[in-house]
Design an enzyme around this catalytic site. Sequence first.
Site, PDB file in Angstrom:
ATOM      1  N   LYS A  27       0.902  -1.161   0.111  1.00 40.54           N
ATOM      2  CA  LYS A  27      -0.029   0.014  -0.103  1.00 40.54           C
ATOM      3  C   LYS A  27       0.978   1.120   0.068  1.00 40.54           C
ATOM      4  O   LYS A  27       1.998   1.007   0.443  1.00 40.54           O
ATOM      5  CB  LYS A  27      -0.970  -0.181   1.294  1.00 40.54           C
ATOM      6  CG  LYS A  27      -0.288  -0.152   2.502  1.00 40.54           C
ATOM      7  CD  LYS A  27       0.349   1.413   3.184  1.00 40.54           C
ATOM      8  CE  LYS A  27       0.778   1.118   4.524  1.00 40.54           C
ATOM      9  NZ  LYS A  27       1.416   2.448   5.016  1.00 40.54           N
TER      10      LYS A  27
ATOM     11  N   ASP B 180      -2.411  -1.053  10.733  1.00 38.88           N
ATOM     12  CA  ASP B 180      -2.633  -0.840   9.498  1.00 38.88           C
ATOM     13  C   ASP B 180      -3.282  -2.028   8.632  1.00 38.88           C
ATOM     14  O   ASP B 180      -3.357  -2.062   7.506  1.00 38.88           O
ATOM     15  CB  ASP B 180      -1.550  -0.122   8.665  1.00 38.88           C
ATOM     16  CG  ASP B 180      -0.270  -1.242   8.789  1.00 38.88           C
ATOM     17  OD1 ASP B 180      -0.238  -2.202   9.262  1.00 38.88           O
ATOM     18  OD2 ASP B 180       0.599  -0.949   7.719  1.00 38.88           O
TER      19      ASP B 180
END
Length: 300
Positions: free
Chosen positions: A16, A142
């Site tokens: 990401k 996350d």
Amino acid sequence: MFTGGVSEISIFAPAKLNLFLAVTGRRADGFHDLVSVAAPLSLGDTLRVEVAAEGELTLACDDPAVPVDESNLVLKAAGAFGAGTGWRGGAKFFLEKRVPMGAGLGGGSSDGVAALRALNALSGRKLSRERLVELAAGLGSDCALFLHDGPVVMRGRGERIEALAVAAAGRLRGRRVLVFKPAFGIATPWAYAQLAKAAPASYLPAAEAEARLAAWIADDNAPAEDLLFNNMETPAFAKFVALPALLEKLRGQFGILPRMSGSGSACFAFLEEKSPVEAMVRTVREAWGETSFVVEARIQ
């Protein structure tokens, strides 16, 4: 035991980018609050899982630098899945590692979530999506974002996730990016500790962060480049001067707007159709050495 009807599964674990990352303050529990837009990439690891004897959990990886003991989020995820479901089966995990460690690209977190998804599929979907999100959030701040397809907005310590508005996400999906990382990594706990030491000046107030994000979402003509922000660059750039030195050179030489992702050390820049990618790669490797990681990818 597994009841899903298959004995092996392969899961793609995307990296990401944090395109917008505003750390807004430190909480009473020691974590930090943030407002962030994160987007998955076509770059990622692959996790293959095979059914094994009851209670057997093993991990192998094609990168010898990756720990394969209980410190790896893949095995932590397997433990969390067992605790959350009562599952007592076994699994052999094989990780093809493509996302560098210590990069701020979420590779380890994505691998852990891939393990949750694989075990849920192999065991006959024991957990609902909501429970998977809960388990993922328990693995790391996350992690939960990797249960979503496409760009998301993260809040809280990262566990509160919502899909980015469709029109805004459309300005990100498919964009080409150059992702590059020096040979060294940056430890996320260190980066947050430096922010805390410099508080409150190091934080972006939550109201300002939300206002910036809302303004970009509302402006249908605002390009992806206008979204870019990361206040974790300040401590990273103060200690690791090779980062800002190269980013400034890339700005001046190619007119691009490179930024750091997450807590670093990986950086990225949006590419246009005619961007001189080969020249950019040469510039990165001239500055950071031939062992630096450089790859072109697309936002998913």
